[in-house]
Design a protein around this motif. Sequence first.
Motif, PDB file in Angstrom:
ATOM      1  N   ARG A   1      17.080  18.339  11.042  1.00  0.00           N
ATOM      2  CA  ARG A   1      18.261  17.949  11.815  1.00  0.00           C
ATOM      3  C   ARG A   1      19.579  18.084  11.059  1.00  0.00           C
ATOM      4  N   GLY A   2      19.522  18.402   9.776  1.00  0.00           N
ATOM      5  CA  GLY A   2      20.754  18.606   9.020  1.00  0.00           C
ATOM      6  C   GLY A   2      21.518  17.338   8.708  1.00  0.00           C
ATOM      7  N   ILE A   3      20.825  16.216   8.663  1.00  0.00           N
ATOM      8  CA  ILE A   3      21.483  14.945   8.324  1.00  0.00           C
ATOM      9  C   ILE A   3      21.918  14.992   6.860  1.00  0.00           C
ATOM     10  N   HIS A   4      23.124  14.533   6.599  1.00  0.00           N
ATOM     11  CA  HIS A   4      23.687  14.545   5.249  1.00  0.00           C
ATOM     12  C   HIS A   4      23.474  13.215   4.519  1.00  0.00           C
ATOM     13  N   ARG A   5      23.560  12.099   5.239  1.00  0.00           N
ATOM     14  CA  ARG A   5      23.478  10.772   4.611  1.00  0.00           C
ATOM     15  C   ARG A   5      22.488   9.909   5.384  1.00  0.00           C
ATOM     16  N   VAL A   6      21.502   9.374   4.653  1.00  0.00           N
ATOM     17  CA  VAL A   6      20.512   8.470   5.226  1.00  0.00           C
ATOM     18  C   VAL A   6      20.746   7.091   4.614  1.00  0.00           C
ATOM     19  N   GLU A   7      20.942   6.098   5.467  1.00  0.00           N
ATOM     20  CA  GLU A   7      21.216   4.734   5.001  1.00  0.00           C
ATOM     21  C   GLU A   7      20.022   3.815   5.213  1.00  0.00           C
ATOM     22  N   TRP A   8      19.984   2.786   4.373  1.00  0.00           N
ATOM     23  CA  TRP A   8      18.966   1.733   4.419  1.00  0.00           C
ATOM     24  C   TRP A   8      19.724   0.420   4.275  1.00  0.00           C
ATOM     25  N   VAL A   9      19.554  -0.502   5.206  1.00  0.00           N
ATOM     26  CA  VAL A   9      20.235  -1.792   5.163  1.00  0.00           C
ATOM     27  C   VAL A   9      19.163  -2.868   5.055  1.00  0.00           C
ATOM     28  N   ALA A  10      19.321  -3.752   4.073  1.00  0.00           N
ATOM     29  CA  ALA A  10      18.318  -4.802   3.858  1.00  0.00           C
ATOM     30  C   ALA A  10      18.999  -6.101   3.500  1.00  0.00           C
ATOM     31  N   SER A  11      18.387  -7.186   3.895  1.00  0.00           N
ATOM     32  CA  SER A  11      18.849  -8.489   3.429  1.00  0.00           C
ATOM     33  C   SER A  11      18.785  -8.499   1.907  1.00  0.00           C
ATOM     34  N   ALA A  12      19.813  -9.030   1.282  1.00  0.00           N
ATOM     35  CA  ALA A  12      19.836  -9.100  -0.180  1.00  0.00           C
ATOM     36  C   ALA A  12      18.671  -9.927  -0.717  1.00  0.00           C
ATOM     37  N   GLU A  13      18.058 -10.739   0.125  1.00  0.00           N
ATOM     38  CA  GLU A  13      16.920 -11.559  -0.273  1.00  0.00           C
ATOM     39  C   GLU A  13      15.578 -10.857  -0.071  1.00  0.00           C
TER      40      GLU A  13
ATOM     41  N   ARG B   1       0.816  -1.223   0.000  1.00  0.00           N
ATOM     42  CA  ARG B   1       0.000   0.000   0.000  1.00  0.00           C
ATOM     43  C   ARG B   1       0.846   1.269   0.000  1.00  0.00           C
ATOM     44  N   GLY B   2       2.155   1.118   0.007  1.00  0.00           N
ATOM     45  CA  GLY B   2       3.037   2.273   0.005  1.00  0.00           C
ATOM     46  C   GLY B   2       3.219   2.921   1.361  1.00  0.00           C
ATOM     47  N   LEU B   3       2.770   2.264   2.430  1.00  0.00           N
ATOM     48  CA  LEU B   3       2.865   2.846   3.768  1.00  0.00           C
ATOM     49  C   LEU B   3       4.307   3.113   4.175  1.00  0.00           C
ATOM     50  N   VAL B   4       5.173   2.140   3.962  1.00  0.00           N
ATOM     51  CA  VAL B   4       6.567   2.295   4.374  1.00  0.00           C
ATOM     52  C   VAL B   4       7.252   3.380   3.557  1.00  0.00           C
ATOM     53  N   THR B   5       7.045   3.398   2.260  1.00  0.00           N
ATOM     54  CA  THR B   5       7.676   4.418   1.414  1.00  0.00           C
ATOM     55  C   THR B   5       7.262   5.812   1.855  1.00  0.00           C
ATOM     56  N   ARG B   6       5.971   5.995   2.101  1.00  0.00           N
ATOM     57  CA  ARG B   6       5.489   7.312   2.537  1.00  0.00           C
ATOM     58  C   ARG B   6       6.042   7.684   3.907  1.00  0.00           C
ATOM     59  N   ALA B   7       6.046   6.745   4.835  1.00  0.00           N
ATOM     60  CA  ALA B   7       6.514   7.031   6.192  1.00  0.00           C
ATOM     61  C   ALA B   7       8.020   7.308   6.219  1.00  0.00           C
ATOM     62  N   ILE B   8       8.787   6.522   5.496  1.00  0.00           N
ATOM     63  CA  ILE B   8      10.233   6.764   5.466  1.00  0.00           C
ATOM     64  C   ILE B   8      10.514   8.109   4.796  1.00  0.00           C
ATOM     65  N   GLY B   9       9.727   8.485   3.814  1.00  0.00           N
ATOM     66  CA  GLY B   9       9.877   9.809   3.210  1.00  0.00           C
ATOM     67  C   GLY B   9       9.713  10.917   4.235  1.00  0.00           C
ATOM     68  N   VAL B  10       8.752  10.770   5.137  1.00  0.00           N
ATOM     69  CA  VAL B  10       8.551  11.743   6.211  1.00  0.00           C
ATOM     70  C   VAL B  10       9.781  11.781   7.118  1.00  0.00           C
ATOM     71  N   LEU B  11      10.311  10.612   7.473  1.00  0.00           N
ATOM     72  CA  LEU B  11      11.500  10.559   8.324  1.00  0.00           C
ATOM     73  C   LEU B  11      12.699  11.223   7.648  1.00  0.00           C
ATOM     74  N   ILE B  12      12.882  10.944   6.361  1.00  0.00           N
ATOM     75  CA  ILE B  12      14.019  11.546   5.653  1.00  0.00           C
ATOM     76  C   ILE B  12      13.843  13.062   5.563  1.00  0.00           C
ATOM     77  N   ASP B  13      12.639  13.520   5.255  1.00  0.00           N
ATOM     78  CA  ASP B  13      12.390  14.968   5.219  1.00  0.00           C
ATOM     79  C   ASP B  13      12.819  15.609   6.541  1.00  0.00           C
ATOM     80  N   TRP B  14      12.388  15.041   7.656  1.00  0.00           N
ATOM     81  CA  TRP B  14      12.714  15.588   8.964  1.00  0.00           C
ATOM     82  C   TRP B  14      14.220  15.539   9.223  1.00  0.00           C
ATOM     83  N   ALA B  15      14.829  14.399   8.927  1.00  0.00           N
ATOM     84  CA  ALA B  15      16.263  14.245   9.189  1.00  0.00           C
ATOM     85  C   ALA B  15      17.076  15.273   8.405  1.00  0.00           C
ATOM     86  N   VAL B  16      16.748  15.443   7.137  1.00  0.00           N
ATOM     87  CA  VAL B  16      17.500  16.347   6.261  1.00  0.00           C
ATOM     88  C   VAL B  16      17.156  17.798   6.559  1.00  0.00           C
ATOM     89  N   ASP B  17      15.879  18.132   6.608  1.00  0.00           N
ATOM     90  CA  ASP B  17      15.462  19.529   6.726  1.00  0.00           C
ATOM     91  C   ASP B  17      15.566  20.099   8.129  1.00  0.00           C
TER      92      ASP B  17
END
Length: 189
Positions: free
Chosen positions: A125-137, A107-123
Amino acid sequence: MFAKTLGEDGAELRPLEPWQAEEFLAHMDRGRDYIATHIMLPDLVTDLDSARAYLQSYADKAAADTGRLYGLWADGTLVGGVLFRLFDAARGTCEVGCWLEQDAAGRGLVTRAIGVLIDWAVDVRGIHRVEWVASAENTASINVAKRLGMVRDGVLRESYLYRGVRHDSEIWSVLAGDWRTARRGASGQ
């Protein structure tokens, strides 16, 4: 407490705190098998005490400014979560992550929610690099990183030991400048 609406479907992003341990445990019990496909969270949250302890660990991280935890609610029911697993404002880096019940997937819930988190972190808190770690599977998780415009930095071979098996981890990231540029392009500016 705040609630951020994530679109016209009424889904909401809200802080997930220790006082919500019963609701969190019920959510984990509903989604345990699906969530456990790629992450160990269901192995950590098995009863009310462990649910409360997990939520308290993130309350402590929030107080120390080293992490944060948010729940995803759909139709008034907790169906998943997103988090700053690591947050280092001094270095300008953070790692975001997620989990979701199977019925809420697609339903796109995670994509939308992570977008909100990245907006806040960047705008904010001044975060420069946001990482995402996932199992290759974990194709679904990797697809979220792609939808967010992240770049695949590489693979850490057999870096994640889960239930006795070593898995490769993919590292994805987005830099603040790239995030802002993509957001301007999406808004037509």
